[in-house]
Design a protein around this motif. Sequence first.
Motif, PDB file in Angstrom:
ATOM      1  N   ILE A  30     -11.443  21.753  33.108  1.00  0.00           N
ATOM      2  CA  ILE A  30     -11.422  21.946  34.561  1.00  0.00           C
ATOM      3  C   ILE A  30     -10.991  20.683  35.305  1.00  0.00           C
ATOM      4  N   ASP A  31     -10.023  20.858  36.228  1.00  0.00           N
ATOM      5  CA  ASP A  31      -9.663  19.784  37.167  1.00  0.00           C
ATOM      6  C   ASP A  31     -10.406  20.064  38.461  1.00  0.00           C
ATOM      7  N   LEU A  32     -11.221  19.117  38.871  1.00  0.00           N
ATOM      8  CA  LEU A  32     -12.023  19.314  40.075  1.00  0.00           C
ATOM      9  C   LEU A  32     -11.486  18.387  41.174  1.00  0.00           C
ATOM     10  N   THR A  33     -11.195  18.952  42.345  1.00  0.00           N
ATOM     11  CA  THR A  33     -10.598  18.160  43.433  1.00  0.00           C
ATOM     12  C   THR A  33     -11.326  18.432  44.743  1.00  0.00           C
ATOM     13  N   TYR A  34     -11.597  17.359  45.503  1.00  0.00           N
ATOM     14  CA  TYR A  34     -12.209  17.488  46.823  1.00  0.00           C
ATOM     15  C   TYR A  34     -11.154  17.165  47.879  1.00  0.00           C
ATOM     16  N   VAL A  35     -10.899  18.122  48.759  1.00  0.00           N
ATOM     17  CA  VAL A  35      -9.824  17.977  49.745  1.00  0.00           C
ATOM     18  C   VAL A  35     -10.436  17.975  51.151  1.00  0.00           C
ATOM     19  N   THR A  36     -10.254  16.872  51.871  1.00  0.00           N
ATOM     20  CA  THR A  36     -10.937  16.706  53.157  1.00  0.00           C
ATOM     21  C   THR A  36      -9.979  16.208  54.244  1.00  0.00           C
ATOM     22  N   PRO A  37     -10.255  16.582  55.500  1.00  0.00           N
ATOM     23  CA  PRO A  37      -9.419  16.039  56.589  1.00  0.00           C
ATOM     24  C   PRO A  37      -9.776  14.592  56.921  1.00  0.00           C
ATOM     25  N   LEU A  38     -10.905  14.091  56.417  1.00  0.00           N
ATOM     26  CA  LEU A  38     -11.327  12.716  56.710  1.00  0.00           C
ATOM     27  C   LEU A  38     -10.478  11.712  55.923  1.00  0.00           C
ATOM     28  N   ASP A  39     -10.635  10.423  56.270  1.00  0.00           N
ATOM     29  CA  ASP A  39      -9.884   9.406  55.508  1.00  0.00           C
ATOM     30  C   ASP A  39     -10.688   8.859  54.335  1.00  0.00           C
ATOM     31  N   GLY A  40     -11.847   9.443  54.073  1.00  0.00           N
ATOM     32  CA  GLY A  40     -12.671   9.063  52.930  1.00  0.00           C
ATOM     33  C   GLY A  40     -13.574  10.231  52.594  1.00  0.00           C
ATOM     34  N   ALA A  41     -14.551  10.005  51.682  1.00  0.00           N
ATOM     35  CA  ALA A  41     -15.404  11.115  51.261  1.00  0.00           C
ATOM     36  C   ALA A  41     -16.330  11.579  52.384  1.00  0.00           C
ATOM     37  N   PHE A  42     -16.667  10.666  53.330  1.00  0.00           N
ATOM     38  CA  PHE A  42     -17.643  11.015  54.376  1.00  0.00           C
ATOM     39  C   PHE A  42     -17.314  10.215  55.623  1.00  0.00           C
ATOM     40  N   THR A  43     -18.043  10.507  56.721  1.00  0.00           N
ATOM     41  CA  THR A  43     -17.708   9.861  57.988  1.00  0.00           C
ATOM     42  C   THR A  43     -18.208   8.419  58.091  1.00  0.00           C
ATOM     43  N   LYS A  44     -19.416   8.138  57.625  1.00  0.00           N
ATOM     44  CA  LYS A  44     -20.030   6.822  57.853  1.00  0.00           C
ATOM     45  C   LYS A  44     -19.578   5.869  56.755  1.00  0.00           C
ATOM     46  N   PRO A  45     -19.097   4.667  57.096  1.00  0.00           N
ATOM     47  CA  PRO A  45     -18.436   3.801  56.102  1.00  0.00           C
ATOM     48  C   PRO A  45     -19.250   3.508  54.829  1.00  0.00           C
ATOM     49  N   VAL A  46     -20.540   3.128  54.965  1.00  0.00           N
ATOM     50  CA  VAL A  46     -21.307   2.765  53.758  1.00  0.00           C
ATOM     51  C   VAL A  46     -21.484   3.992  52.862  1.00  0.00           C
ATOM     52  N   ALA A  47     -21.905   5.110  53.469  1.00  0.00           N
ATOM     53  CA  ALA A  47     -22.115   6.339  52.698  1.00  0.00           C
ATOM     54  C   ALA A  47     -20.783   6.849  52.141  1.00  0.00           C
ATOM     55  N   SER A  48     -19.701   6.692  52.897  1.00  0.00           N
ATOM     56  CA  SER A  48     -18.393   7.174  52.457  1.00  0.00           C
ATOM     57  C   SER A  48     -17.962   6.448  51.182  1.00  0.00           C
TER      58      SER A  48
END
Length: 426
Positions: A189-207
């Motif tokens: 399985i190839d697993l991919t996360y596709v988001t409109p953000l410029d990283g995994a999450f909005t807040k820099p440390v958590a992202s």
Amino acid sequence: MENRTHRIVILGAGTGGTLAANRLRRSLTPSEAMITVVDQDDRHVYQPGLLFLPFGLTHLDEIVRPRGRQLHRDIAYVQDPIDHVDMESGRVFLDSGQVLDYDVLVVATGAVLAPEETEGLTGPGWNEHAFTFYDPAGAVALSEALEWFAGGRVVVNVVELPIKCPVAPLEFCFLADWFFQQQGIRDRIDLTYVTPLDGAFTKPVASERLGGMLAERGIELVTEFNTGEVDYSGAGGRLVSYDDREVAFDLAVVIPVHNGAAYVMRSPGLGDALGFVPVDAHTLQSEASPNVFALGDAAAVPVSKAGSVTHFEGEVLVENVRRFLDDRPLDASYDGHANCFIETGFSKAMLIDFNYDVEPLPGHFPGPVGLPLLKETHLNHLGKLMFQWLYWHSLLPGRDIPGVHSAMPTAGKERRPSPEREVSAS
Ligand SMILES: Cc1cc2nc3c(=O)[nH]c(=O)nc-3n(C[C@H](O)[C@H](O)[C@H](O)COP(=O)(O)OP(=O)(O)OC[C@H]3O[C@@H](n4cnc5c(N)ncnc54)[C@H](O)[C@@H]3O)c2cc1C
């Protein structure tokens, strides 16, 4: 408070409407206020459970309960879709023709999913190759698909922000990685996360932390992808962005566009262009009318749409409804406190706690001795599981949860230089 019975009408009997109604009932006697709650159906879903359902870790009958039964007996429950609100006359019009007059209105009608707003998404592959776990029917359909899925490209896609619980799609990725390993097919399985953000999450440390966790698990991250179309030609399908990039899939898990409830748009002055209700971010009073308040996913405030946010807002909102009826100045203490357990697979979870001004920091919650923050631990996983019990037995009935309050705690947190104040749309 004036010596007459005030009429408080609460729209929505989900998380926010139910906890606000029960808290108001605890704080005002039936002779001080008549409380009426309106919802369109009788199925209160514990929505965080929808994350676990596709992986067979819970079932629908464990996360759905009748709405009326979650309300104190001195609260009137009306089951009828809302047609519109007329703020000028202070009346709510229901589909059946019934009209409710109010002195104070609380809007808690959440967010609605609008998959039809993405071209092609609800076409022939919907619930065949592309699913959402954000509603009960979709989560059940996805669980059946996962049972039979033997290998290929799995894509998790957030179409647009804001969405409810912006960490839930990431949690889905982590659980999918765990699930396919348990099935012995992860290498297929190839697993991919596709988001409109410029990283995994909005807040820099958590992202940064969450982005690293995707990489550790071999989950590809595709950023700044604004899905414009879903095309099902071929074996599975492909996501096409507005700037013509493509991501092919055999199975897609899509978090569709979210809007406010449709009646908000039919209610002059109540909502913004997306049907969310603009309120003061600290008092939760409507910008359009002083006797209207909103909380939860329905409110347009710069914080995540989450049950924890709804809970913390509820404490301040109830105080402010009281103050409004007493003709006292409102309490402007809601600080944007949000708190999320992030399930990371293999019986572990991470906890983040933040507000309008402070991004998620390491340390402990709610004080120096407590649950670890920004760390994957088994204890946090147990906290996430236990939350379901607290939801039905403390949060909804309007009881206080020891140590968990609307004001964000700082005692257990490691201080970092304060980043620039961030106003996120998520
Ligand atoms: C998959 C998933 C996982 C989640 N996980 C978490 C988590 O781990 N932690 C967390 O904090 N939050 C989580 N959330 C988010 C959380 O569930 C919501 O933020 C919370 O339930 C919002 O409460 P609410 O009262 O604003 O809206 P809701 O609880 O959705 O209630 C809105 C109510 O309004 C009613 N309504 C709408 N329109 C009308 C109408 N026209 N007439 C009558 N009634 C109407 C609806 O029927 C509904 O009952 C998750 C959500 C999802 C989907």
